[in-house]
Design an enzyme around this catalytic site. Structure first.
Site, PDB file in Angstrom:
ATOM      1  N   LYS A 114       0.664  -0.832  -0.193  1.00  0.00           N
ATOM      2  CA  LYS A 114       0.118   0.136  -0.174  1.00  0.00           C
ATOM      3  C   LYS A 114       0.954   0.740  -0.100  1.00  0.00           C
ATOM      4  O   LYS A 114       1.651   1.272   0.714  1.00  0.00           O
ATOM      5  CB  LYS A 114      -0.952   0.026   0.600  1.00  0.00           C
ATOM      6  N   GLU A 190       9.587   0.451  10.760  1.00  0.00           N
ATOM      7  CA  GLU A 190      10.757   2.017  10.442  1.00  0.00           C
ATOM      8  C   GLU A 190       9.730   2.946  10.576  1.00  0.00           C
ATOM      9  O   GLU A 190       9.098   3.751  10.052  1.00  0.00           O
ATOM     10  CB  GLU A 190      11.023   2.127   9.499  1.00  0.00           C
ATOM     11  N   GLY A 192       9.844   7.127  13.590  1.00  0.00           N
ATOM     12  CA  GLY A 192       9.956   8.678  13.867  1.00  0.00           C
ATOM     13  C   GLY A 192      11.497   8.383  14.794  1.00  0.00           C
ATOM     14  O   GLY A 192      11.915   7.132  14.638  1.00  0.00           O
ATOM     15  N   CYS A 224      13.070  10.505   8.374  1.00  0.00           N
ATOM     16  CA  CYS A 224      12.897  10.176   9.492  1.00  0.00           C
ATOM     17  C   CYS A 224      14.009   9.520  10.937  1.00  0.00           C
ATOM     18  O   CYS A 224      13.776   9.844  11.572  1.00  0.00           O
ATOM     19  CB  CYS A 224      12.379   8.006   9.278  1.00  0.00           C
ATOM     20  N   LYS A 274       1.652  21.912  10.516  1.00  0.00           N
ATOM     21  CA  LYS A 274       1.929  21.077  11.288  1.00  0.00           C
ATOM     22  C   LYS A 274       3.708  22.065  12.320  1.00  0.00           C
ATOM     23  O   LYS A 274       3.870  22.375  12.643  1.00  0.00           O
ATOM     24  CB  LYS A 274       2.671  19.588  11.587  1.00  0.00           C
ATOM     25  N   GLU A 321       8.882  14.947  16.615  1.00  0.00           N
ATOM     26  CA  GLU A 321       9.198  15.285  15.477  1.00  0.00           C
ATOM     27  C   GLU A 321       8.410  16.724  14.771  1.00  0.00           C
ATOM     28  O   GLU A 321       7.620  15.986  14.803  1.00  0.00           O
ATOM     29  CB  GLU A 321       9.188  13.735  14.782  1.00  0.00           C
TER      30      GLU A 321
END
Ligand code: NAI
Ligand code: MG
Length: 423
Positions: A114, A190, A192, A224, A274, A321
Site C-alpha cells: 500500500k 521503521e 520516527g 525519519c 504542523k 518529530e
C-alpha cells in the site's frame, strides 16, 4: 520460480528502473515536490542498486544440516513466509518500495503493497516495469489507498503472513495492534526519530556546519533520520550558530523542477501547518529564532529554512518529530553530558558525531542507543548497510542481509538416521 529465475527478474527490473530513470524521477518530484535533481540523481539510482543487491541474494538463501543429539538427520529449511503486506510513506516513495519489495521477492514471497495517500505514482509505474521484467501476474500487488481503510484491512487480514511498515510511531503502534488482534503476523517497523548531530570541540567546524545543515534540511526536512537536534560544544557554539544561519539563508528554495533548487515544498497542507505550529511553539518556549520562521511566498507549501539557537532539552521542538526544515541548535559542555542528553529520548534511529578524535568517535558511537551512527559524515546509505531503530524508532532491521530473515520462515525437518544392515 527457481531462485535463479527470481535473481534474473530482479536484475532485469533494476536495468529497467535505470532505463526509465528520468520518467520515474519526474513522477516522484511531481507527486512529492522534491527537487528533480535529487530524485534523478539519488532516489531512483539507489532504488535500482537496492534491487540489484537483493537479486544477488536470491540464489544464496539456504538452510543447513544440524548435528543434533541422537540418531536423527536434521535439516533446517528456509522457506518464503508467504504473503507480505507492506505499507510505505510519502517521503521516499520509490526507495521505500525498493527496501521492502526487493528482499520480499528475493525470498520468494508474494506482496501486497500500500502506497501513501500522497504519493502513489512511482510505485504504480515501476510495478508495470516489474511485470515487464518477467514477474508473474499477481505476485506484486500495488494498492493505493487510505491508511485507516486500505492500510488497516491489510494489517487485519488473516491471509497476510507478514507486515512491514515505514511511517509514524503512532501509526506503527496501531499496526502492531491490528496484527496482534488478527493472526499474530510478525511486524517490522521503521518509525520516527529525533536524531542527535553532535559537534565536539575538536571537529572541523565548517564541515560540521555544512553536514548538520544537510542532515536536517535534506528532503525538506522530511526524513525519519533527520539530524533534528544539533548539539554543539560551547567552545565553537557562537561560530557554529552564525555559520548555520548564513548557510540556511543561502539555501535555494523553489520550484523542484528548476536546476540548482535544494528545497521544494512540503508534502501537503497538513504537514505545512504542523511545521509552522512547531515554529510558533519554539518561539513561545523561549528559543532564539536565528533565521526563517515563516512560510515562503504566498503560494504552495514552501517553508523558510529556519534555525533556532538556545534550544533546551525540554522544549517541544527538541523532543518531538517536526518533519520540516527547522534546525534546533543546543549547547553542551562535556562528552558525558551530551551522550546522556542525546540518549534521553523515546527515539533511537540515528546519530551523527563530529570529532577529530578516533577515541571519542569510537566511545560515543558505542554509547549511543541508536541504529546508525555516522562519524564525520551523515545520511550515507548503501543497500548493504542495515537500517532501523532502537527504542520507539522501530522493530527489526531492513537492508543488507538483515532484511532476509523478515521474509523467511524456518522449518526443521527431523528424520531417523538408522544404521544400515550392511554396516
Ligand atoms: P503515517 O504513519 O500515518 O502514514 C504512513 C503510511 O501509513 C501511509 O501509507 C498511510 O496511509 C499508512 N497508515 C496511516 N494510518 C494507518 C492505519 N490506521 N492502518 C494502516 N496504515 C495506516 O504518517 P503521516 O500521517 O503521513 O505523517 C504523520 C507524521 O509521521 C509526520 O509528520 C512525520 O512526523 C511522521 N512520518 C515519519 C515517516 C518516516 O519515514 N519514519 C514517514 C512519514 C511520516
Ligand atoms: Mg497519519
Amino acid at each position: 520460480m527457481t531462485a535463479y529465475e527470481r535473481c534474473r527478474v530482479l536484475l532485469r527490473f533494476a536495468d529497467l528502473i535505470e532505463q526509465h530513470n528520468d520518467e520515474i524521477a519526474a513522477l516522484e518530484s511531481w507527486d512529492g515536490g522534491k527537487p528533480l535533481e535529487q530524485s534523478a540523481g539519488a532516489e531512483v539510482p539507489m532504488a535500482a542498486r537496492c534491487m540489484r543487491y537483493y537479486a544477488g541474494w536470491a540464489d544464496k538463501i539456504h538452510g543447513m544440516v544440524v548435528p543434533a543429539d541422537g540418531p536423527h538427520h536434521v535439516q533446517v529449511l528456509r522457506e518464503p513466509i508467504g504473503v507480505a503486506g507492506q505499507i510505505i510513506p510519502w517521503n521516499f516513495p520509490l526507495l521505500m518500495f525498493a527496501w521492502k519489495v526487493g528482499p520480499a521477492l528475493a525470498c520468494g514471497n508474494a506482496v501486497v503493497l500500500k502506497t501513501a495517500e500522497q504519493t502513489p505514482l512511482s510505485a504504480l509505474y515501476v510495478a508495470s516495469l516489474l511485470h515487464e521484467a518477467g514477474l508473474p501476474e499477481g505476485v506484486l500487488n500495488v494498492v493505493p489507498g487510505f491508511g485507516p481503510t486500505a492500510g488497516a484491512a491489510l494489517c487485519s487480514h488473516m491471509g497476510v503472513d507478514k507486515l512491514a511498515f515505514t511511517g509514524s510511531t503512532g501509526t506503527g503502534k496501531i499496526i502492531l495492534e491490528l496484527a496482534a488482534r488478527s493472526n499474530l503476523k510478525p511486524v517490522t517497523l521503521e518509525l520516527g526519530g529525533k536524531s542527535p548531530f553532535i559537534v565536539m570541540d575538536d571537529a572541523d567546524v565548517d564541515q560540521a556546519v555544512e553536514l548538520a545543515h544537510r542532515a536536517i534540511f535534506f528532503n525538506q526536512g522530511q526524513c525519519c533520520c533527520a539530524g533534528s537536534r544539533t548539539f554543539v560544544h560551547e567552545s565553537v557554539y557562537d561560530e557554529f550558530v552564525e555559520k548555520s544561519k548564513a548557510r540556511a539563508q543561502r539555501r535555494v528554495v523553489g520550484d523542484p523542477f528548476k536546476k540548482g533548487v535544494e528545497q521544494g515544498p512540503q508534502i501537503d497542507g497538513q504537514q505545512f501547518k504542523k511545521i509552522l505550529g512547531y515554529v510558533k511553539s519554539g518561539v513561545d518556549s523561549g528559543a532564539t529564532l536565528v533565521t526563517g520562521g515563516d512560510r515562503l511566498g504566498s503560494r504552495g507549501f514552501y517553508v523558510q529554512p529556519t534555525v533556532f539557537a538556545d534550544v533546551e532539552d525540554e522544549m517541544k521542538i527538541a523532543k518531538e518529530e517536526i518533519f520540516g526544515p527547522i534546525q534546533s541548535i543546543l549547547k553542551f559542555r562535556d562528552v558525558g553530558e551530551v551522550v546522556r542528553r542525546a540518549n534521553a529520548t523515546q527515539y533511537g534511529l540515528a546519530a551523527g558525531v563530529f570529532t577529530g578524535s578516533l577515541d571519542t568517535a569510537n566511545a560515543v558511537a558505542r554509547a549511543l542507543r541508536v541504529g546508525t551512527v555516522w562519524v564525520n559524515c551523515y545520511d550515507v546509505f548503501d543497500a548493504a548497510i542495515p537500517f532501523g531503530g532502537y527504542k520507539m524508532s522501530g522493530v527489526g532491521r531492513e537492508k543488507g542481509p538483515y532484511s532476509l530473515g523478515n521474509y523467511l520462515q524456518t522449518k526443521a525437518v527431523v528424520a531417523p538416521l538408522r544404521d544400515p544392515a550392511w554396516l
